[in-house]
Design a protein around this motif. Structure first.
Motif, PDB file in Angstrom:
ATOM      1  N   ILE A 109     -29.815 109.425   3.117  1.00  0.00           N
ATOM      2  CA  ILE A 109     -31.072 109.464   3.516  1.00  0.00           C
ATOM      3  C   ILE A 109     -31.106 109.748   5.001  1.00  0.00           C
ATOM      4  N   CYS A 110     -31.748 110.628   5.484  1.00  0.00           N
ATOM      5  CA  CYS A 110     -31.779 111.129   6.708  1.00  0.00           C
ATOM      6  C   CYS A 110     -33.208 110.632   7.444  1.00  0.00           C
ATOM      7  N   ILE A 111     -33.026 110.006   8.345  1.00  0.00           N
ATOM      8  CA  ILE A 111     -34.279 109.590   8.951  1.00  0.00           C
ATOM      9  C   ILE A 111     -34.922 110.974  10.081  1.00  0.00           C
ATOM     10  N   SER A 112     -35.896 111.506   9.744  1.00  0.00           N
ATOM     11  CA  SER A 112     -36.356 112.585  10.521  1.00  0.00           C
ATOM     12  C   SER A 112     -37.409 112.280  11.285  1.00  0.00           C
ATOM     13  N   SER A 113     -38.465 112.757  11.320  1.00  0.00           N
ATOM     14  CA  SER A 113     -39.860 112.546  12.088  1.00  0.00           C
ATOM     15  C   SER A 113     -40.827 113.358  11.573  1.00  0.00           C
ATOM     16  N   VAL A 114     -42.074 113.258  11.669  1.00  0.00           N
ATOM     17  CA  VAL A 114     -43.178 113.962  11.474  1.00  0.00           C
ATOM     18  C   VAL A 114     -43.134 115.543  12.357  1.00  0.00           C
ATOM     19  N   HIS A 115     -42.353 115.433  13.480  1.00  0.00           N
ATOM     20  CA  HIS A 115     -41.906 116.243  14.290  1.00  0.00           C
ATOM     21  C   HIS A 115     -41.114 117.537  13.946  1.00  0.00           C
ATOM     22  N   ASP A 116     -40.743 117.149  12.577  1.00  0.00           N
ATOM     23  CA  ASP A 116     -39.748 118.416  11.830  1.00  0.00           C
ATOM     24  C   ASP A 116     -41.056 119.417  11.439  1.00  0.00           C
ATOM     25  N   GLY A 165     -44.316 108.846  10.647  1.00  0.00           N
ATOM     26  CA  GLY A 165     -45.285 109.118  11.731  1.00  0.00           C
ATOM     27  C   GLY A 165     -44.856 108.200  12.743  1.00  0.00           C
ATOM     28  N   ALA A 166     -45.982 107.621  13.323  1.00  0.00           N
ATOM     29  CA  ALA A 166     -45.892 106.580  14.422  1.00  0.00           C
ATOM     30  C   ALA A 166     -45.628 104.993  13.973  1.00  0.00           C
ATOM     31  N   ILE A 167     -44.452 104.648  14.332  1.00  0.00           N
ATOM     32  CA  ILE A 167     -43.936 103.369  13.828  1.00  0.00           C
ATOM     33  C   ILE A 167     -43.849 102.501  15.017  1.00  0.00           C
ATOM     34  N   LYS A 168     -44.160 101.099  15.141  1.00  0.00           N
ATOM     35  CA  LYS A 168     -44.130 100.222  16.403  1.00  0.00           C
ATOM     36  C   LYS A 168     -42.682 100.021  16.360  1.00  0.00           C
ATOM     37  N   THR A 169     -41.845 100.650  17.395  1.00  0.00           N
ATOM     38  CA  THR A 169     -40.536 100.401  17.614  1.00  0.00           C
ATOM     39  C   THR A 169     -40.240 100.580  19.355  1.00  0.00           C
ATOM     40  N   VAL A 204     -51.183 101.951  12.982  1.00  0.00           N
ATOM     41  CA  VAL A 204     -49.729 102.240  13.355  1.00  0.00           C
ATOM     42  C   VAL A 204     -48.923 101.744  12.179  1.00  0.00           C
ATOM     43  N   GLY A 205     -47.854 102.449  11.903  1.00  0.00           N
ATOM     44  CA  GLY A 205     -46.814 101.819  10.870  1.00  0.00           C
ATOM     45  C   GLY A 205     -45.954 100.690  11.469  1.00  0.00           C
ATOM     46  N   GLU A 206     -45.228 100.231  10.554  1.00  0.00           N
ATOM     47  CA  GLU A 206     -44.308  99.292  10.817  1.00  0.00           C
ATOM     48  C   GLU A 206     -43.030  99.538  10.204  1.00  0.00           C
ATOM     49  N   TYR A 216     -43.121 112.055   3.697  1.00  0.00           N
ATOM     50  CA  TYR A 216     -43.572 111.822   5.159  1.00  0.00           C
ATOM     51  C   TYR A 216     -44.320 110.349   4.936  1.00  0.00           C
ATOM     52  N   VAL A 217     -43.775 109.413   5.686  1.00  0.00           N
ATOM     53  CA  VAL A 217     -44.266 108.080   5.704  1.00  0.00           C
ATOM     54  C   VAL A 217     -45.198 107.957   7.061  1.00  0.00           C
ATOM     55  N   ASP A 218     -46.306 108.363   7.050  1.00  0.00           N
ATOM     56  CA  ASP A 218     -46.974 108.717   8.277  1.00  0.00           C
ATOM     57  C   ASP A 218     -48.398 108.372   8.400  1.00  0.00           C
ATOM     58  N   GLY A 219     -49.174 107.867   7.512  1.00  0.00           N
ATOM     59  CA  GLY A 219     -50.390 107.223   7.494  1.00  0.00           C
ATOM     60  C   GLY A 219     -51.397 108.779   7.302  1.00  0.00           C
ATOM     61  N   GLY A 220     -50.773 109.749   7.010  1.00  0.00           N
ATOM     62  CA  GLY A 220     -51.494 111.259   6.927  1.00  0.00           C
ATOM     63  C   GLY A 220     -51.530 111.796   8.120  1.00  0.00           C
ATOM     64  N   MET A 221     -50.487 111.480   9.307  1.00  0.00           N
ATOM     65  CA  MET A 221     -50.474 112.071  10.480  1.00  0.00           C
ATOM     66  C   MET A 221     -50.103 113.797  10.630  1.00  0.00           C
ATOM     67  N   THR A 222     -49.461 114.043   9.460  1.00  0.00           N
ATOM     68  CA  THR A 222     -49.468 115.620   9.013  1.00  0.00           C
ATOM     69  C   THR A 222     -50.641 116.299   8.411  1.00  0.00           C
ATOM     70  N   LEU A 223     -51.506 115.701   8.286  1.00  0.00           N
ATOM     71  CA  LEU A 223     -52.687 116.257   7.414  1.00  0.00           C
ATOM     72  C   LEU A 223     -53.666 116.780   8.384  1.00  0.00           C
ATOM     73  N   TYR A 224     -53.292 117.353   9.448  1.00  0.00           N
ATOM     74  CA  TYR A 224     -54.074 117.990  10.518  1.00  0.00           C
ATOM     75  C   TYR A 224     -55.304 117.007  10.801  1.00  0.00           C
ATOM     76  N   PRO A 225     -55.305 116.001  11.415  1.00  0.00           N
ATOM     77  CA  PRO A 225     -56.544 115.054  11.504  1.00  0.00           C
ATOM     78  C   PRO A 225     -57.348 115.733  12.156  1.00  0.00           C
TER      79      PRO A 225
END
Ligand code: NAD
Length: 271
Positions: A152-159, A200-204, A229-231, A256-265
């Motif tokens: 499992i590769c942890i990528s980002s919405v910025h892929d 997406g945005a995760i609190k870390t 914001v995600g946890e 995409y575990v991002d609360g919809g960030m990749t849905l062109y909000p």
């Protein structure tokens, strides 16, 4: 008992890179709660890594810490050798280690470009190669899993979302996405599954400035249709599923575990 705590990974051996903080720590705990033995990889800060191991043990799990800089071939090879020596093999790899070194393009040094690519992209290549060599050597053990191994590769919405001021980071994650799909295609016939999670945005600690003050968090929420914001646990639950036989027919996918960030909000009104 929540779903992540069902022992769906009983007897399996997992390695999580960069597992002493943030998303990696949550993943390590969730995999252990699901029955896996977990290597907590870290590059610096041995105390935090050992504290994570103690937390997992206190919750009834099994874990050990191994230091290795994922961008160093010799250190990655030594880490896998140590794990295989101790536990016999590896069944699950989570490529999580990553960092940001942000700057506008014209101010970005070659060193900062290179360091981010070396850790975020080459580090995932080096760990995947070492894990796959072991998966192929061992083959499928039906009592453990339907397949010989899972990555499992942890990528980002910025892929997929370009990110001004972060060209090294976004490029590294775009690379992770294509590397993951290529490995998945190459290795599926050998019963190895490779998938990615794009948070997406995760609190870390990696993005504290983006959510630390109410003003910053309000700005960030404009980009998240789910308006929270995600946890780290949001990512950990998805990881347990992708590591288990519950996702047996899933390979080459990005979740995409991002609360919809990749849905062109920005298009939620008119357009
Ligand atoms: P974090 O800074 O808490 O975690 C990153 C971990 O990687 C740290 O423990 C760090 O020590 C480790 N690391 C850095 N360089 C390393 C190296 N050379 N070798 C081994 N370990 C190394 O931040 P996080 O948010 O938990 O990040 C985890 C992953 O999630 C990263 O790949 C990051 O790009 C990704 N991600 C995070 C977010 C977010 O919003 N937090 C969003 C998208 C993607």
């Amino acid at each position: 008992m929540s779903d992540t705590q069902k022992p769906v990974l009983k007897g399996q051996r997992a390695l999580v890179t960069g597992a002493s903080s943030g998303i990696g720590a949550a993943i390590a705990k969730a995999l252990a709660a699901a029955g896996a033995k977990v290597v907590v990889n870290y590059a610096g800060g041995a105390d935090r890594a050992h504290a994570m191991v103690e937390k997992i043990r206190a919750a009834g799990g099994e874990a050990m810490a191994i230091r290795a800089d994922v961008s160093r071939e010799d250190e990655v090879e030594a880490m896998f050798a140590e794990m295989i020596e101790a536990w016999g093999s590896v069944d699950i790899l989570v490529n999580n280690a990553g960092l940001q070194k942000d700057a506008p393009l014209v101010e970005m040094s070659l060193a900062d470009w290179q360091r981010v690519i070396d850790i975020n992209l080459t580090g995932q290549f080096l760990c995947s190669r070492a894990a796959v060599r072991e998966f192929l050597r061992r083959g499928v053990v039906p009592e453990l899993s339907h397949v010989a191994g899972k990555i499992i590769c942890i990528s980002s919405v910025h892929d997929v979302i370009p990110w001004a001021g972060h060209v090294n980071y976004a490029t590294s994650k775009g690379g992770v996405s294509m590397m993951m799909k290529t490995m998945a295609q190459e290795l599926a016939p050998q019963r190895i599954r490779v998938n990615a999670i794009s948070p997406g945005a995760i609190k870390t600690p990696i993005n504290t400035a983006a959510w630390m003050t109410p003003e910053a968090e309000a700005e960030l929420l404009k980009l998240i249709p789910a308006r929270r914001v995600g946890e780290p646990d949001d990512i950990a639950r998805a990881t347990v599923w992708l590591a288990s036989d519950d996702s047996d027919y899933v390979t080459g996918a990005t979740l995409y575990v991002d609360g919809g960030m990749t849905l062109y909000p920005g298009f939620d009104q008119g357009g």
